[in-house]
Design an enzyme around this catalytic site. Structure first.
Site, PDB file in Angstrom:
ATOM      1  N   CYS A   2     -16.008  23.736   7.483  1.00  0.00           N
ATOM      2  CA  CYS A   2     -14.874  24.417   6.868  1.00  0.00           C
ATOM      3  C   CYS A   2     -13.599  23.629   7.134  1.00  0.00           C
ATOM      4  CB  CYS A   2     -14.737  25.827   7.438  1.00  0.00           C
ATOM      5  SG  CYS A   2     -16.260  26.786   7.332  1.00  0.00           S
ATOM      6  N   ARG A  27     -14.082  20.073   2.211  1.00  0.00           N
ATOM      7  CA  ARG A  27     -14.868  20.487   3.371  1.00  0.00           C
ATOM      8  C   ARG A  27     -15.555  21.837   3.155  1.00  0.00           C
ATOM      9  NH1 ARG A  27     -13.277  17.362   7.895  1.00  0.00           N
ATOM     10  NH2 ARG A  27     -14.367  18.830   9.238  1.00  0.00           N
ATOM     11  N   TRP A  73     -17.022  26.992   3.960  1.00  0.00           N
ATOM     12  CA  TRP A  73     -18.386  26.710   3.513  1.00  0.00           C
ATOM     13  C   TRP A  73     -19.270  27.679   4.271  1.00  0.00           C
ATOM     14  CZ3 TRP A  73     -23.088  25.208   5.639  1.00  0.00           C
ATOM     15  CH2 TRP A  73     -24.056  24.733   4.741  1.00  0.00           C
ATOM     16  N   ASN A  99     -14.306  26.793  12.445  1.00  0.00           N
ATOM     17  CA  ASN A  99     -15.286  25.897  11.836  1.00  0.00           C
ATOM     18  C   ASN A  99     -16.399  25.701  12.841  1.00  0.00           C
ATOM     19  OD1 ASN A  99     -16.683  23.962  10.413  1.00  0.00           O
ATOM     20  ND2 ASN A  99     -15.236  22.309  10.835  1.00  0.00           N
ATOM     21  N   GLY A 100     -17.659  25.873  12.403  1.00  0.00           N
ATOM     22  CA  GLY A 100     -18.777  25.712  13.314  1.00  0.00           C
ATOM     23  C   GLY A 100     -19.653  26.953  13.331  1.00  0.00           C
ATOM     24  N   GLU A 485     -30.752   6.688  -3.622  1.00  0.00           N
ATOM     25  CA  GLU A 485     -29.334   7.035  -3.686  1.00  0.00           C
ATOM     26  C   GLU A 485     -28.923   7.422  -5.101  1.00  0.00           C
ATOM     27  OE1 GLU A 485     -25.309   7.623  -2.648  1.00  0.00           O
ATOM     28  OE2 GLU A 485     -27.226   7.807  -1.619  1.00  0.00           O
ATOM     29  N   LYS A 489     -27.329  11.102  -6.102  1.00  0.00           N
ATOM     30  CA  LYS A 489     -26.042  11.298  -6.775  1.00  0.00           C
ATOM     31  C   LYS A 489     -26.197  12.234  -7.962  1.00  0.00           C
ATOM     32  CE  LYS A 489     -23.762  10.361  -4.349  1.00  0.00           C
ATOM     33  NZ  LYS A 489     -24.397   9.803  -3.173  1.00  0.00           N
ATOM     34  N   GLU A 492     -26.791  15.841  -6.733  1.00  0.00           N
ATOM     35  CA  GLU A 492     -25.626  16.440  -6.089  1.00  0.00           C
ATOM     36  C   GLU A 492     -24.606  16.967  -7.086  1.00  0.00           C
ATOM     37  OE1 GLU A 492     -24.744  14.269  -1.875  1.00  0.00           O
ATOM     38  OE2 GLU A 492     -24.544  13.017  -3.657  1.00  0.00           O
ATOM     39  N   HIS A 508     -49.264   6.433  -7.840  1.00  0.00           N
ATOM     40  CA  HIS A 508     -49.989   7.245  -6.857  1.00  0.00           C
ATOM     41  C   HIS A 508     -49.538   8.700  -6.906  1.00  0.00           C
ATOM     42  CE1 HIS A 508     -51.930   3.765  -5.097  1.00  0.00           C
ATOM     43  NE2 HIS A 508     -50.754   3.155  -5.059  1.00  0.00           N
ATOM     44  N   LYS A 607     -18.301  18.142   2.428  1.00  0.00           N
ATOM     45  CA  LYS A 607     -18.209  16.727   2.757  1.00  0.00           C
ATOM     46  C   LYS A 607     -18.615  16.423   4.191  1.00  0.00           C
ATOM     47  CE  LYS A 607     -16.924  12.532   1.607  1.00  0.00           C
ATOM     48  NZ  LYS A 607     -17.682  11.806   0.586  1.00  0.00           N
TER      49      LYS A 607
END
Length: 612
Positions: A2, A27, A73, A99-100, A485, A489, A492, A508, A607
């Protein structure tokens, strides 16, 4: 995960808080709120983005010189107004932002309920607010001591700021496992998760360390101590950040701006570390640990998400160039599987924010086992930078878009420099070839510029695939991590399901998915296992798959087979990830925009992942 911001001074607090929340919104953006001392403790909260909160408050005449703000968040409790921060204590005198995660919140909550406390939210944060009130009342102590005692009773991670109606000229803040920085101005103070909310007001900062607690009073010097009551002397540092770095600079989104910043960010990551003409590769941050790395039995790279993909590129680099065995681990799994680590191992921890909780936990485990820890991160003064034995900053500059772009290529650049330096010291490649690689690496920023020039072509390609439901990304060797990657992207920011695979593994299992509705992105530069990738493309075309190929300029073989081609400049195989990643970032960006997605703040993500 957060965003926290607080202010105490002579300015109006609300504009500083709301602007700070906008800058911290990367965040977390499930809900937002502020608390002000304005004729009493006033709290304003809203579900959704900071703009929703701003609209809700618009028109009110707010007047206060002290306040706290928060953008969330969600962890405990769904995103709604009740669960949004700040939270008040039962007596309505205290407000707290957090935050946490408080891991033992349930035990504390049950005890408080037995003592007559009630709760309006599902959060662990409200438990902490009431715990502080309870201690202050029953221990007959002041707020400072009550906060300190409370923090010794909680288990977990936190960055908190406490505001009290009964002491309108004081803020109390503390951190453990989540970042917090104090800005010191002219008779004014700022507290935030990072320095972005106050960069235009002051460049003097104090980065709080683990279990630090700071007490700020109007007209007094800052008081710093630990939650164990050990007094500390504040260490004031000069902030290296410019306001222009936090603005979009004419781009529609921060993500697009950061994609186009990569020629500069890669060059800045090499600046002062690489001089091809003189034959020098030198990373000052790790110079005292070069022999440790050189003689390591193995290197263990720990990271999460995009940083893990950079670590996979690093595995190829170190093993190929310097012949040092490498293992790449998800930090989130590493600490829980009882890994075998010794003092002969070197652990490289990679994180954009330098605050990733899982990576920090992996570092602490490795340190307990005696390993040497090297950090690669982007944020000066971050927790990982402080927890490691040595390391290198990427110098990518602030990355505001939640989906990482320039941080990835900057991390790969640092890993490339490290591997080249180890190869030089070990003599594992001929000097002439080594010098040739240095000159080629110096040319990469210019070649990234040329790759970015394909932006309009890629945008047109996005129109063709904006409505598909699945994507497959395939690459071999150094470009297998690029495939991972590229798929990440797209997932996301566009919410299209995408998977990355080694190209040879397609047959396979994933080949069962191939049909005329399945776009397959091949990373197929001319260097490396080119002929094998060509064979894999033929396998997809034989099953009517739609092939998008990232190829070296002038390639006619793949062009004759693929449905769509994106060219990148020719380079050495080891440097192809720095180029091939770029068009995949641009493709994901434009598809997301066309689908109406919020590119900079994709749903459910944040983030800086400061919870495990």
């Amino acid at each position: 995960m957060c965003g926290i911001v607080a202010y105490l001074g002579s300015r109006e607090a609300y504009p500083i808080l709301i602007n700070g929340l906008h800058r911290l919104e990367y965040r977390g953006y499930d809900s937002a709120g502020i608390a002000l001392l304005d004729g009493g403790l006033q709290v304003y909260k809203a579900k959704g983005k900071v703009s929703t909160l701003e609209h809700k408050i618009n028109g009110r005449k707010l007047h206060s010189h002290i306040g706290v703000g928060h953008t969330r968040w969600a962890t405990h409790g769904e995103p709604n107004t009740s669960n949004a921060h700040p939270h008040k204590s039962n007596n309505q005198k205290l407000a707290i932002i957090h935050n946490g995660i408080i891991e033992n919140y349930d035990v504390l909550k049950r005890a408080l309920i037995e003592r007559g406390y009630h709760f309006d939210s599902e959060t662990d944060t409200e438990v902490l607010a009431n715990l502080i009130e309870d201690i202050q009342k029953n221990e007959q102590t002041d707020l400072e001591e009550a906060v300190r005692i409370a923090l010794n009773q909680v288990t977990g991670a936190y960055a908190i700021v406490v505001l009290s109606e009964e002491d309108p000229d004081m803020l109390i803040a503390a951190r453990k496992g989540s970042p917090l920085v104090v800005g010191i101005g002219d008779n004014e103070f700022f507290i935030a998760s990072d320095a972005t909310p106050f960069v235009e007001y002051t460049k003097s900062v104090i980065f709080l360390e683990e279990e630090d607690m700071v007490i700020i009073r109007r007209g007094e010097d800052i008081k710093l101590k630990t939650i164990k009551n050990k007094v500390k002397t504040p260490y004031v540092e000069a902030l290296e950040m410019d306001l222009c770095e936090l603005e979009k600079g004419g781009f529609d989104h921060f993500m697009l701006k950061e994609i186009f910043e990569q020629p500069r960010s890669i060059k800045d990551s090499m600046r002062g570390r690489l001089n091809a003409e003189s034959g020098i590769v030198s990373l000052g941050g790790i110079i005292d640990y070069e022999q440790k790395i050189l003689h390591a039995e193995r290197i263990i790279i720990v990271a999460c998400g995009t940083s893990w993909h950079a670590g996979l590129v690093g595995e190829y680099l170190f093993e190929d160039l310097a012949r040092i065995p490498v293992e790449v681990e998800y930090a989130s799994e590493f600490r829980y599987r009882n890994p075998i680590i010794s003092e002969k191992d070197v652990v490289i921890a990679i994180s954009q924010s330098g605050e990733t909780a899982d990576t920090l936990a992996a570092i602490n485990l490795a340190k307990e086992k005696g390993a040497t820890i090297i950090g690669i991160c982007n944020v000066v003064g971050s927790s990982i930078a402080r927890a490691t034995d040595a390391g290198s900053y990427t110098h990518a500059g602030p990355e505001i878009g939640v989906a990482s772009t320039k941080a990835f290529t900057a991390q790969v650049t640092i890993l490339t420099l490290m591997a080249l330096r180890m190869a030089q010291l070990k003599g594992t490649i001929p000097v002439s070839k080594w010098r040739e690689l240095l000159f080629e690496l110096e040319s990469i920023p210019g070649k990234v510029e040329r790759t970015l020039a394909n932006g309009e072509l890629i945008k047109q390609l996005a129109y063709e695939f904006k409505d598909v439901r699945n994507f497959l990304y395939l690459g071999r060797g150094y470009n297998f991590p690029v495939a991972l990657e590229g798929a990440l992207k797209l997932k996301e920011i566009s919410y299209i399901h995408a998977e990355g695979y080694p190209a040879a593994e397609m047959k396979h299992g994933p080949i069962a998915l191939i049909d005329n509705e399945m776009p397959v992105v091949f990373i197929a530069p001319s260097k490396g296992i080119y002929d094998k990738v060509v064979s894999n493309i033929q396998e997809v075309k034989a099953r009517n798959g739609k092939v998008i190929a990232v190829v070296t300029e002038g390639d006619e073989v793949v062009r004759g087979m693929a449905d769509y081609v994106i060219e990148i400049p020719e380079t050495e195989e080891i440097f192809t990830p720095l180029l091939a990643t770029i068009p995949l970032q641009i493709l994901a960006y434009h598809i997301a925009v066309l689908r109406g997605c919020h590119v900079d703040q994709p749903r459910n993500l944040a983030k800086s992942v400061t919870v495990e």
